[in-house]
Motif scaffolding. Structure first.
Motif, PDB file in Angstrom:
ATOM      1  N   LYS A   8       0.851  -1.188   0.000  1.00  0.00           N
ATOM      2  CA  LYS A   8       0.000   0.000   0.000  1.00  0.00           C
ATOM      3  C   LYS A   8       0.887   1.238   0.000  1.00  0.00           C
ATOM      4  CE  LYS A   8      -2.479   0.599   3.453  1.00  0.00           C
ATOM      5  NZ  LYS A   8      -3.352   0.464   4.586  1.00  0.00           N
ATOM      6  N   GLN A  10       1.253   4.886   0.691  1.00  0.00           N
ATOM      7  CA  GLN A  10       0.551   5.898   1.482  1.00  0.00           C
ATOM      8  C   GLN A  10       0.328   7.142   0.626  1.00  0.00           C
ATOM      9  OE1 GLN A  10       0.552   5.665   5.341  1.00  0.00           O
ATOM     10  NE2 GLN A  10      -1.123   7.073   5.016  1.00  0.00           N
ATOM     11  N   LYS A 407       8.796   0.483   4.571  1.00  0.00           N
ATOM     12  CA  LYS A 407       7.866   0.269   5.673  1.00  0.00           C
ATOM     13  C   LYS A 407       7.350  -1.169   5.661  1.00  0.00           C
ATOM     14  CE  LYS A 407       3.966   2.702   7.726  1.00  0.00           C
ATOM     15  NZ  LYS A 407       2.918   3.674   7.479  1.00  0.00           N
ATOM     16  N   ARG A 411       7.730  -4.069   8.406  1.00  0.00           N
ATOM     17  CA  ARG A 411       6.593  -4.794   8.958  1.00  0.00           C
ATOM     18  C   ARG A 411       6.832  -6.297   8.868  1.00  0.00           C
ATOM     19  NH1 ARG A 411       1.677  -7.027   7.448  1.00  0.00           N
ATOM     20  NH2 ARG A 411       2.244  -6.972   5.263  1.00  0.00           N
ATOM     21  N   ARG A 412       7.477  -6.714   7.801  1.00  0.00           N
ATOM     22  CA  ARG A 412       7.750  -8.143   7.648  1.00  0.00           C
ATOM     23  C   ARG A 412       8.924  -8.592   8.499  1.00  0.00           C
ATOM     24  NH1 ARG A 412       6.948 -10.280   1.741  1.00  0.00           N
ATOM     25  NH2 ARG A 412       4.945  -9.404   1.231  1.00  0.00           N
ATOM     26  N   GLY A 413       9.593  -7.619   9.138  1.00  0.00           N
ATOM     27  CA  GLY A 413      10.710  -7.974  10.001  1.00  0.00           C
ATOM     28  C   GLY A 413      11.956  -8.335   9.237  1.00  0.00           C
ATOM     29  N   PRO A 445       9.495   9.012  10.247  1.00  0.00           N
ATOM     30  CA  PRO A 445       9.384   7.874  11.167  1.00  0.00           C
ATOM     31  C   PRO A 445       9.907   6.568  10.563  1.00  0.00           C
ATOM     32  CG  PRO A 445       7.320   9.080  11.058  1.00  0.00           C
ATOM     33  CD  PRO A 445       8.209   9.668  10.025  1.00  0.00           C
ATOM     34  N   THR A 449      14.239   4.677  11.354  1.00  0.00           N
ATOM     35  CA  THR A 449      14.557   3.282  11.719  1.00  0.00           C
ATOM     36  C   THR A 449      15.517   2.676  10.707  1.00  0.00           C
ATOM     37  OG1 THR A 449      12.408   2.850  10.769  1.00  0.00           O
ATOM     38  CG2 THR A 449      12.644   2.445  13.120  1.00  0.00           C
TER      39      THR A 449
ATOM     40  N   VAL B 364      -7.086  -4.007   7.261  1.00  0.00           N
ATOM     41  CA  VAL B 364      -5.693  -3.565   7.175  1.00  0.00           C
ATOM     42  C   VAL B 364      -5.227  -3.474   5.723  1.00  0.00           C
ATOM     43  CG1 VAL B 364      -3.356  -4.204   7.812  1.00  0.00           C
ATOM     44  CG2 VAL B 364      -5.176  -4.409   9.454  1.00  0.00           C
ATOM     45  N   LEU B 374       5.980 -12.110  14.699  1.00  0.00           N
ATOM     46  CA  LEU B 374       5.984 -10.881  13.924  1.00  0.00           C
ATOM     47  C   LEU B 374       4.871  -9.986  14.448  1.00  0.00           C
ATOM     48  CD1 LEU B 374       7.862 -10.271  11.614  1.00  0.00           C
ATOM     49  CD2 LEU B 374       6.044 -10.854  10.048  1.00  0.00           C
ATOM     50  N   GLU B 395      -6.776   0.634  13.660  1.00  0.00           N
ATOM     51  CA  GLU B 395      -5.811  -0.452  13.663  1.00  0.00           C
ATOM     52  C   GLU B 395      -4.512   0.075  14.236  1.00  0.00           C
ATOM     53  OE1 GLU B 395      -6.519  -0.597   9.587  1.00  0.00           O
ATOM     54  OE2 GLU B 395      -4.469  -0.175   9.025  1.00  0.00           O
ATOM     55  N   ARG B 397      -0.287  -0.967  15.469  1.00  0.00           N
ATOM     56  CA  ARG B 397       0.829  -1.895  15.442  1.00  0.00           C
ATOM     57  C   ARG B 397       1.897  -1.284  16.313  1.00  0.00           C
ATOM     58  NH1 ARG B 397       5.119  -1.714  11.754  1.00  0.00           N
ATOM     59  NH2 ARG B 397       6.384  -3.584  11.815  1.00  0.00           N
ATOM     60  N   GLN B 399       5.548  -1.785  17.690  1.00  0.00           N
ATOM     61  CA  GLN B 399       6.763  -2.565  17.577  1.00  0.00           C
ATOM     62  C   GLN B 399       7.702  -2.117  18.682  1.00  0.00           C
ATOM     63  OE1 GLN B 399       8.518  -2.206  13.803  1.00  0.00           O
ATOM     64  NE2 GLN B 399       8.974  -4.373  13.646  1.00  0.00           N
ATOM     65  N   ALA B 402       9.895   1.097  18.426  1.00  0.00           N
ATOM     66  CA  ALA B 402       9.473   1.976  17.338  1.00  0.00           C
ATOM     67  C   ALA B 402       8.219   2.729  17.772  1.00  0.00           C
ATOM     68  CB  ALA B 402       9.188   1.159  16.087  1.00  0.00           C
ATOM     69  N   GLU B 403       7.885   3.707  16.976  1.00  0.00           N
ATOM     70  CA  GLU B 403       6.696   4.476  17.299  1.00  0.00           C
ATOM     71  C   GLU B 403       5.454   3.636  17.075  1.00  0.00           C
ATOM     72  OE1 GLU B 403       6.163   8.450  15.692  1.00  0.00           O
ATOM     73  OE2 GLU B 403       8.325   8.610  15.596  1.00  0.00           O
ATOM     74  N   GLU B 405       2.141   2.773  15.524  1.00  0.00           N
ATOM     75  CA  GLU B 405       1.496   3.111  14.252  1.00  0.00           C
ATOM     76  C   GLU B 405      -0.008   2.962  14.422  1.00  0.00           C
ATOM     77  OE1 GLU B 405       3.344   1.485  10.574  1.00  0.00           O
ATOM     78  OE2 GLU B 405       4.778   0.713  12.028  1.00  0.00           O
ATOM     79  N   SER B 427      -4.001   8.646   9.145  1.00  0.00           N
ATOM     80  CA  SER B 427      -2.872   8.006   9.811  1.00  0.00           C
ATOM     81  C   SER B 427      -2.467   8.873  10.992  1.00  0.00           C
ATOM     82  CB  SER B 427      -1.720   7.810   8.845  1.00  0.00           C
ATOM     83  OG  SER B 427      -1.520   8.953   8.084  1.00  0.00           O
TER      84      SER B 427
END
Lengths: 535, 829
Positions: A8, A10, A407, A411-413, A445, A449, B364, B374, B395, B397, B399, B402-403, B405, B427
């Motif tokens: 996705k 943004q 991103k 998310r998938r690590g 953000p 990272t 999502v 995960l 929604e 998340r 982590q 981390a910030e 989300e 967001s």
């Protein structure tokens, strides 16, 4: 089996640029036609009668172009030196032009040789114009004088010697045959009345005046000089109304849209700005390749003609309504497309049974890699993503896509895996991207990272490659500067908060006696600031 | 009818169907799976539930087709019984009692005593009784894994393989000898060799074992202690949860948390087929005996039926139960379905009336990565507006390091597609977690408003942006209105916990720890504050209808308070540890779940009355934190005072163990039972033109038959009937009686007899009663002679053409009788 869900991207709200009626109107022009002239284009004037040819004064010639031709329909070459200010009479039959050699020439639009030559000025004549009765000519010259000439007799009627510097602009009233205004490098604008032999009104612009414009009602006068555009109320004795400072170089030319609602100003800073004439706010902006010397709008805003210092004449024609509607219409006419849609536009009849074909999912390159769990390759392809924009055929970077992929990897690590194991070139590409986008608040953000991970992974190889080291230093610099900015911003925010707090009236909480007797805790309400948040 | 106001707590829907491996019948038409206390029979083609085999009194722990009769199935349960069912008709045939708990059915059964699991062989005694106690138990293996996937029979039952921990044990029945193979605990590369599942090749001496680290080992030559060999296959990145060989042994199927079904070619293991993105982790894989269908059960309570060409053909989806419900239980105002968290990142819409999952809404919209550990996006909050036009979801998340989300999404209902379409994504709507969210309830107001409260100390009001931007001038710029922030409120920097709109939408109550603030949404003015120290507010609820002047709140310090908003004073308060407070949207009633000594009590009351309407102690164990009032489709007319509160809506709640429970009255249950009987779908015979003719024929004969007088060939249960029909149709024409004879019989049967109808109904009633009484008896005693009759009939027809069979003679006699009655009917009229 569900299909793969693509990454996705943004969508970030575009800050600042709002699509308004004006942008739609002023963007509705075709790609410009560019014509190379022999020298800097100093003046452009549209013929007031149809078919609205326009005279372009450049170097030692005055060319007349038709509304759609790219070749001049007529050329006047009988100038000994650089020509200036080729202007049409209100009937479109005669054309007058000044010259560096101080002679003013009058041409018949159909002929070739000058009909009249007005000699009398001692220096270059930059300003020429017809009066509204069509029998006289106004000229302004570098010898600080402006003169009125009689066309039939070819004689000088009057000389006004009030300016103390070059006269570089002037207009005649379209309503009164005796009134005209000149602007000079002595910072003044002077309104002359031919019935008396001196100026009747003087206004101080504060800068060398480059261009003048009278409103059709002739109650307002616009002058341009230096970086300023100023509007004067003539009916109130030359009172200044507004001073606009939207250019960062000298404003050279002014122009009014046909309906009188918009004012255009061109400048040496390569921009043309469009102002709303009711509130004098900039509503649109055109960019050009070089400094602009002259600007003209065709009647009904059919075309915008701009002359530049690099001797290019740029003509933008308005799109016709059907053209602006159907851009894809042209493509549909191509046979390859027809083959492509063959049978697809068949409308099923009532009893037909529709056998649906499985729709093949189209995935972007980085999504294909992500689907295969090739994380490093996905990041590589995302870093190379550029978009072809149709308007200019130049490649634009789309940092949104790259950031979205980073991103997604996070998310998938697997972001660590994707960032690791790069050579000097790959790493410098990554760092380049970070330097370009790290401080963007939309991406910070995510990218922070990623930047931390990169430093963690590659801290052992710092010092091995001069390219990477240089980029890391740049990154450090960038961050330090950003921290300073943020600190400043916080200070400003604190100041604003203090001011708001002192400005807001203290409000008592409405509480009834009953509730108070009930022992319920009360406090003053902090009716907090209602801030509107852009979503 | 006598009204019984007896209110009971019952399980309602959404039982687990992925608890044990499902079983596909021999003809691949049905799928049997254990589901709570019953066994469900699904059709593999239509995904409908055909039968619900009820009888067990505890969790069903295994289902198995009887090898000698493939139309019967065994089921075993934690209540210590093994039951034999005829699953095509849904009839219980036999019950066997076992002395202790049964865990897994692998022809013999394993029995556990306390925590130690033991595999025992049970001799099923042959006896005519319906209830048999099995006494002959012989222990085969001890110390086996509790997971039935880790124990399996090999090659026609010659040996049994069982894995536990790091050890594989193979027991040969003939030699009465067990071999043990153990693996080292391999920690070198972080690989774990623990066995997870076992499968045996059907014709080859090969055992496949799955391991914790994703490896599959193929063991061969295991009838020697020393010379055994194994080869390793590795594709899975985490534990293999299920393994299965196809009946011919050509393929090996494996699955795990990656939710990819992997098909390995036997002996050519580098050739693999994949079926990716099955939705959730695979827990079991089953293959039909003819190898045409595979089915996989998934951790999200789903069974996928896959054709052997690795293509999904059907999905049977139950209510998805996660570890927790982040969103509250909600009712979709349009479909009246229950809405809660479903698959990760989805909201599920579950029809309570039909006990069926309607659809999943992907919130999502991201590719779900099936990997443990995960951090994924989770839907944590959701809210509907009163008309069901808007859905708001949050929604988040989080982590490590981390910030946070956060995304707030607003969905508009699309009439065309009949589902929700994403309208606005915000967001980072707040800087910290969102604690509460609610829509303004006013249905008549023009603007819809959403209020969200967050731990960052603010509450925000969101409003649909005014249409003014799109006033005809530039319709192409902004085609649909989107949401934007209207107001940001705070109170002394305290953290807002919950928010609630009054019924007419004119007041908004937001609780800031122990203070309740009341705001006017029209002007965003703080109207008043109410407070009851010393503890924070837990729940906040406005009264409805005639009680709309009351605001109720519960605090952490076991207090239920009721404020009167007209006087801004405390009306009453009582000391109760309320864990959840709910208002019925259709009446004044409020429900409070109180937690007391590990049990939950329910009180239903009106804010204006001091006496509760209904109270029940010990509704369930543990705390109830999620509940909802679901409006009924039709109002109940119960006049009993204690059950009146259930007239308009029904109360559903989720227990600690994620069981969905509800309250029912007796009358309602009766009605349900009656309706469920009508709804049984006869799916066993394909709808061919012959079925339409012959099936109708049979039904009429059934009606016309006197149950007491003799048994006709047609009055057999379905499978036998179909055999007879087949025989009739397959017999060569020259051996059949003359066509004219058959035709006249057939035409006769099509005639409607007038006088029969009344008798018909009576008989049916009678027969039904009888069936209820001694269904099993009749079945067991009748089937055999019937079968014989049918077979005999077929033989007779084949041997001698002109000679009429007994059945035909009987038929003739019956037809005569029919004919007569028809004549009599004519005469009467």
């Amino acid at each position: 089996m569900a299909s793969f869900k693509p990454t996705k991207i943004q969508v970030y709200p575009k800050l600042g640029e709002k699509v308004t009626q004006d942008t739609l109107y002023w963007k509705n022009y075709k790609a410009p036609v560019q014509i190379k002239e022999f020298g800097a284009v100093t003046h452009i004037d549209f013929s007031p009668v149809a078919p609205h040819n326009f005279a372009v004064t450049a170097f030692t010639r005055v060319h007349i172009y038709g509304p759609f031709s790219q070749e001049p329909v007529k050329t006047f070459t009988r100038f000994k030196d650089t020509a200036y200010s080729g202007r049409f009479r209100s009937d479109g039959q005669l054309l007058v032009a000044g010259c560096e050699d101080s002679v003013v020439r009058l041409f018949d639009v159909g002929g070739k040789v000058a009909l009249r030559m007005f000699r009398g000025h001692t220096k270059a004549v930059h300003v020429t114009d017809f009066t509204s009765d069509r029998y006289q000519i106004l000229t302004g010259s570098d010898d600080y004088t402006c003169r009125l000439w009689d066309i039939p007799n070819s004689t000088e009627l009057n000389t006004y010697q009030e300016h103390t510097d070059y006269i570089r602009c002037g207009v005649t009233s379209k309503l009164n045959r005796d009134l005209f205004i000149t602007g000079s490098y002595d910072h003044t604008l002077k309104l002359f009345d031919a019935r008396v032999d001196r100026s009747v009104m003087t206004m101080d612009h504060g800068q060398p005046v480059e261009s003048l414009l009278l409103y059709p009602s002739e109650g307002l006068l616009v002058s341009a000089g230096g970086r300023y555009v100023k509007v004067w109320d003539l009916l109130k004795g030359g009172q200044p109304l507004v001073s606009l400072k939207n250019h960062h170089k000298t404003v050279t030319s002014l122009c009014l849209s046909t309906n009188g609602q918009r004012l255009l100003s061109a400048s040496l800073d390569r921009h043309v700005k469009v102002y709303n004439t009711t509130n004098y706010k900039v509503v649109h902006n055109f960019d050009y390749a070089a400094s602009i010397l002259s600007l003209a709008l065709a009647p009904d805003d059919e075309s915008i003609v701009v002359g530049m210092t690099n001797s290019i004449l740029s003509i933008k024609h308005r799109k016709s309504p059907e053209e602006s509607k159907e851009i894809s219409g042209q493509q549909r006419r191509r046979p390859s497309y027809r083959v492509f849609v063959k049978g697809k536009n068949y409308v099923p009849k009532q009893d037909d049974y529709l056998v649906s074909k499985p729709v093949k999912q189209h995935l972007a390159k980085y999504d294909k890699q992500l689907k295969k769990f090739n994380v490093s390759k996905a990041l590589d392809t995302a870093l190379e993503v550029k978009m072809l924009t149709l308007a200019t055929w130049t490649r634009h970077r789309k940092p949104e896509i790259t950031v979205a992929v980073i991103k997604e990897l996070d998310r998938r690590g697997t972001l660590n895996n994707a960032l690791a194991g790069r050579d000097e070139q790959g790493l410098s590409q990554l760092l380049n991207f970070l330097i370009g986008n790290l401080v963007d608040p939309r991406f910070a953000p995510v990218l922070v990272t990623a930047a931390e991970m990169i430093l963690d992974i590659y801290h052992s190889v710092i010092g091995q490659s001069p390219v990477v080291d240089r980029q890391l230093l740049r990154l450090q610099e960038l961050l330090e500067r950003e921290i300073d900015y943020q600190q400043d911003l916080l200070e400003v925010l604190g100041m604003l908060d203090t001011m708001f707090a002192s400005a807001l009236p203290r409000k008592e909480v409405p509480c009834s006696g009953a509730s108070r007797s009930n022992g319920l805790a009360q406090g003053e309400a902090s009716t907090s600031r209602a801030q509107l948040q852009a979503t | 009818m006598v009204e019984h106001g007896d209110i009971r707590v019952v399980h309602r829907g959404g039982s687990k169907i992925n608890f044990r491996k499902p079983v596909i019948t021999n003809d691949s038409r049905f799928l049997l799976c254990a589901s709570g206390e019953s066994v469900k029979v699904f059709s593999t083609s239509t995904e409908e539930c055909i039968h619900d085999l009820r009888g067990h009194t505890d969790l069903v722990t295994g289902v198995l087709i009887k090898p000698s009769n493939h139309l019967q199935a065994f089921s075993c349960s934690a209540d210590g019984t093994v039951r034999l069912w005829d699953f095509t008709d849904g009839i219980l045939i036999k019950v066997r009692l076992l002395p202790s708990i049964v865990v897994c059915p692998v022809l013999s059964v394993s029995v556990s005593s306390q925590s130690l699991f033991q595999l025992v062989a049970v001799h099923l005694p042959q006896s005519g009784d319906q209830l048999v106690e099995a006494r002959e138990l012989s222990a085969v293996l001890t110390g086996i894994s509790s997971n039935p996937a880790a124990t399996v029979f090999g090659r026609g039952g010659e040996y049994i393989a069982s894995a536990n921990g790091l050890q594989l044990e193979v027991y040969f029945f003939k030699k009465q000898k067990a071999y043990r193979f153990s693996l080292k605990e391999d920690n070198k590369k972080g690989g774990k060799n623990t066995f997870t599942c076992v499968a045996c090749h059907p014709n080859d001496d090969c055992i496949a074992t799955g391991h914790e680290d994703g490896k599959i080992r193929l063991w061969r030559n295991f009838n020697h202690k020393k010379e055994y060999t194994y080869s390793t296959l590795h594709w899975h990145h985490s534990a293999v949860s299920s393994l299965s060989f196809t009946p011919e042994g050509t393929n090996l199927l494996s699955g795990g948390i990656e939710s990819v079904l992997v098909q390995w070619r036997y002996n050519q293991e580098n050739q693999r087929d994949f079926l990716p993105r099955l939705g959730a982790a695979i827990t079991h894989i089953a293959v039909s005996p003819d190898g045409a269908l595979y089915c996989t059960s998934h951790s999200d309570n789903k069974i996928t039926i896959i054709q052997s060409c690795v293509k999904v053909s059907a999905v049977i989806q139950g209510l998805v139960k996660g570890e927790s419900v982040g969103t509250d239980l909600m009712i979709d105002p349009r479909s009246k379905s229950l809405v809660l968290n479903g698959k990760p990142g989805h909201l599920q819409f579950y029809s309570l009336q039909r006990d069926k999952l309607l659809y999943n809404l992907d919130i999502v919209q991201q590719e779900y990565i099936h990997e443990s550990g995960l951090q994924q996006f989770e839907v944590v909050k959701a809210a509907f507006d009163a008309s069901g036009n808007w859905l708001a979801t949050v929604e988040e998340r989080k982590q490590k390091g981390a910030e946070l989300e956060l995304n707030l999404k607003l969905w508009a209902f699309d009439e065309q597609t009949q589902s929700f379409v994403l309208n606005t994504t915000i967001s980072a709507p707040h800087e910290a977690q969102i604690t509460g969210m609610c829509f303004s309830h006013a249905t008549d107001s023009q603007t819809t408003m959403l209020v969200s409260t967050s731990k960052d100390g603010h509450f925000k009001a969101w409003q649909l942006a005014a249409q003014s931007q799109t006033d005809g001038k530039q319709p192409s710029v902004c085609p649909c209105p989107s949401w934007s922030c209207d107001f940001v409120g705070a109170y002394h920097g305290l953290v807002p916990e919950c928010c609630s709109f009054s019924a007419d939408g004119s007041l908004l109550a937001v609780s800031f720890q122990e203070v309740v603030t009341v705001w006017s949404p029209a002007s965003w003015e703080l109207l008043t504050t109410l407070s009851q120290p010393p503890k924070a507010i837990r729940n906040l609820c406005f009264g409805r209808l005639s009680c709309s002047k009351y605001l109720l709140g519960t605090t952490d310090s076991n207090l239920l308070c009721c404020w009167n908003l007209l006087t801004c004073s405390l009306e009453w308060s009582t000391s109760m540890d309320v864990s959840l407070l709910l208002a019925d949207p259709l009446s004044e009633n409020m429900a409070a779940f109180c937690c007391q000594a590990g049990c939950t009590d329910l009180f239903v009351f009106k804010p204006s009355e001091p006496r509760p309407l209904f109270s029940q102690k010990a509704v369930c164990s543990g705390m109830v934190t999620r509940a909802v009032f679901a409006p009924r489709e039709e109002m109940l007319e119960s006049c009993e005072e204690s059950s009146q509160w259930l007239n308009r809506s029904q109360l559903y709640f989720l227990t600690q163990y994620m069981d969905l429970m509800t309250f029912t009255t007796k009358t309602e249950e009766e009605r349900l039972m009656a309706s469920s009987k009508q709804l049984v779908i006869d799916d066993s015979v394909a709808m061919t033109p012959f079925y339409l003719l012959l099936g109708k024929h049979r039904q009429q004969q059934q009606g016309g038959d006197d149950p007491q007088s003799g048994v006709s060939a047609e009055r057999t249960p379905l499978p036998q009937g179909s055999v007879a029909i087949k025989e009739l149709l397959q017999t060569p024409a020259h051996v059949l009686p003359s066509t004219s004879f058959l035709c006249s019989m057939f035409v006769q049967s099509l005639l409607i007899s007038v006088t029969d109808s009344s008798k018909h109904a009576e008989e049916e009633m009678e027969s039904e009663k009888e069936e209820e009484d001694s269904e099993e008896e009749i079945e067991s005693s009748r089937t055999r002679p019937e079968q014989q009759a049918a077979v005999g009939g077929g033989e007779a027809a084949e041997s001698a053409a002109p000679a009429m069979t007994k059945a035909q003679v009987r038929e003739l006699r019956r037809v005569k009788k029919l004919d007569h009655s028809w004549l009599a009917g004519l005469l009467d009229s």
